[in-house]
Design a protein around this motif. Structure first.
Motif, mmCIF file in Angstrom:
data_model
loop_
_atom_site.group_PDB
_atom_site.id
_atom_site.type_symbol
_atom_site.label_atom_id
_atom_site.label_comp_id
_atom_site.label_asym_id
_atom_site.label_seq_id
_atom_site.Cartn_x
_atom_site.Cartn_y
_atom_site.Cartn_z
ATOM 1 N N GLY A 88 -1.935 -1.690 1.812
ATOM 2 C CA GLY A 88 -2.542 -0.666 0.963
ATOM 3 C C GLY A 88 -2.078 -0.709 -0.475
ATOM 4 O O GLY A 88 -2.158 0.301 -1.178
ATOM 5 N N ILE A 89 -1.582 -1.861 -0.932
ATOM 6 C CA ILE A 89 -1.102 -2.017 -2.305
ATOM 7 C C ILE A 89 -2.114 -2.879 -3.057
ATOM 8 O O ILE A 89 -2.341 -4.031 -2.691
ATOM 9 C CB ILE A 89 0.294 -2.659 -2.337
ATOM 10 N N HIS A 90 -2.688 -2.310 -4.102
ATOM 11 C CA HIS A 90 -3.693 -3.012 -4.904
ATOM 12 C C HIS A 90 -3.180 -3.079 -6.341
ATOM 13 O O HIS A 90 -3.280 -2.086 -7.089
ATOM 14 C CB HIS A 90 -5.033 -2.290 -4.842
ATOM 15 N N PRO A 91 -2.605 -4.196 -6.749
ATOM 16 C CA PRO A 91 -2.032 -4.272 -8.105
ATOM 17 C C PRO A 91 -3.046 -4.049 -9.216
ATOM 18 O O PRO A 91 -2.696 -3.474 -10.259
ATOM 19 C CB PRO A 91 -1.452 -5.704 -8.150
ATOM 20 N N LYS A 113 -9.505 8.762 -8.555
ATOM 21 C CA LYS A 113 -10.058 9.434 -7.372
ATOM 22 C C LYS A 113 -9.502 8.835 -6.089
ATOM 23 O O LYS A 113 -9.324 9.537 -5.100
ATOM 24 C CB LYS A 113 -11.581 9.340 -7.401
ATOM 25 N N ASP A 114 -9.251 7.538 -6.113
ATOM 26 C CA ASP A 114 -8.649 6.879 -4.954
ATOM 27 C C ASP A 114 -7.138 6.954 -5.111
ATOM 28 O O ASP A 114 -6.502 6.091 -5.719
ATOM 29 C CB ASP A 114 -9.127 5.431 -4.867
ATOM 30 N N SER A 115 -6.544 8.009 -4.581
ATOM 31 C CA SER A 115 -5.110 8.236 -4.771
ATOM 32 C C SER A 115 -4.283 7.281 -3.918
ATOM 33 O O SER A 115 -4.707 6.858 -2.833
ATOM 34 C CB SER A 115 -4.759 9.688 -4.412
ATOM 35 N N ASP A 116 -3.124 6.933 -4.392
ATOM 36 C CA ASP A 116 -2.181 6.084 -3.668
ATOM 37 C C ASP A 116 -0.776 6.442 -4.109
ATOM 38 O O ASP A 116 -0.584 7.181 -5.080
ATOM 39 C CB ASP A 116 -2.457 4.601 -3.933
ATOM 40 N N LEU A 117 0.198 5.935 -3.372
ATOM 41 C CA LEU A 117 1.602 6.196 -3.676
ATOM 42 C C LEU A 117 2.361 4.938 -4.072
ATOM 43 O O LEU A 117 3.575 5.007 -4.297
ATOM 44 C CB LEU A 117 2.295 6.832 -2.461
ATOM 45 N N SER A 118 1.671 3.806 -4.150
ATOM 46 C CA SER A 118 2.348 2.560 -4.532
ATOM 47 C C SER A 118 2.751 2.595 -5.998
ATOM 48 O O SER A 118 3.886 2.233 -6.351
ATOM 49 C CB SER A 118 1.428 1.365 -4.262
#
Length: 250
Positions: A88-91, A113-118
């Motif tokens: 789920g990591i998209h640099p 809008k596409d939240s992440d925690l990376s």
């Protein structure tokens, strides 16, 4: 006076005489084959027979024990997704979100809008590293304040928006983490600033206002029901990033 004793003659049996019974011993020591368990007639498991050679010979030419060999197995690895995508990591998305924070007057709300925690974790580690270079070990303190700040902003927004608010905790944590970028830059710049003085406070105030404007704008844009409470949400964000700037100043 000497006394004579009669000694009976010693007779060796034929089985114990090595010279006489050599032929019989050779006949008794017949080598025997190692024990092999009986092979059931309906067994489909090749290793039950303890005969690996016959099992490999009986397997199909393209498989060994049901596993394909040769060029057929490489197609499965080609179809696999990259490791970062599976985690789920998209640099590329992380870079777009960080770049949008760099200009607080032109925020790109679509990429957030596409939240992440990376990305927040990356900024958190950068902040802790710069603080460590400044002689401050604050890994646990910063992590705890990020969690508490995210919960605090989430509760404040939903209380202000009421039933119209649809801000979830994951999105709130993502916004708070990405808007830590000005504080991270402040921590890096403070390594080259003299301790104390009015200049340090002025620069810290500029970076806090930068982070406040970015976070308040993202929170209001990503969730419903916060347009009429923009000032109060900005005040809550101001308190959060002022708290982090105090770690850098003192």
């Amino acid at each position: 006076m000497a006394k004579d004793f009669t000694v009976p003659p010693v007779v060796f049996p034929s089985g114990g005489n090595p010279t006489a019974g050599g032929a019989n011993m050779a006949q008794r020591r017949v080598p025997t084959a190692p024990f092999q368990p009986p092979r059931p007639s309906n067994s489909s498991i090749p290793f039950m027979s303890f005969d690996m050679g016959s099992a490999a010979a009986s397997a199909p030419s393209g498989t060994i024990y049901g596993v394909p060999v040769g060029g057929g197995g490489s197609a499965n690895f080609d179809d696999e997704e990259p490791l970062l995508d599976e985690l789920g990591i998209h640099p590329d998305q992380i870079w777009k979100k960080i770049r949008s924070i760099l200009n607080p007057y032109r925020l790109n709300f679509v990429v957030h809008k596409d939240s992440d925690l990376s990305g927040p974790i990356l900024l958190y580690m950068s902040f802790c590293l710069f603080q460590l270079l400044g002689g401050k070990i604050q890994f646990g303190v910063i992590l705890g304040w990020i969690v508490v700040s995210s919960i605090f902003l989430y509760v404040v927004f939903n209380m202000l928006a009421g039933r119209a608010g649809n801000l979830d905790l994951h999105t709130c944590t993502s916004v708070v983490g990405y808007c830590m970028l000005p504080v991270v830059i402040l921590s890096a710049v403070s390594l080259f600033l003299p301790q104390g003085g009015i200049v340090r406070f002025v620069i810290a105030a500029v970076f806090v206002l930068w982070a406040t404007r970015s976070s308040a704008g993202l929170i209001v844009s990503l969730a419903d029901g916060g347009d009429e409470h923009r000032v109060l949400i900005a005040y809550a964000c101001f308190l959060i990033y002022t708290l982090f700037s105090l770690l850098v100043i003192f």
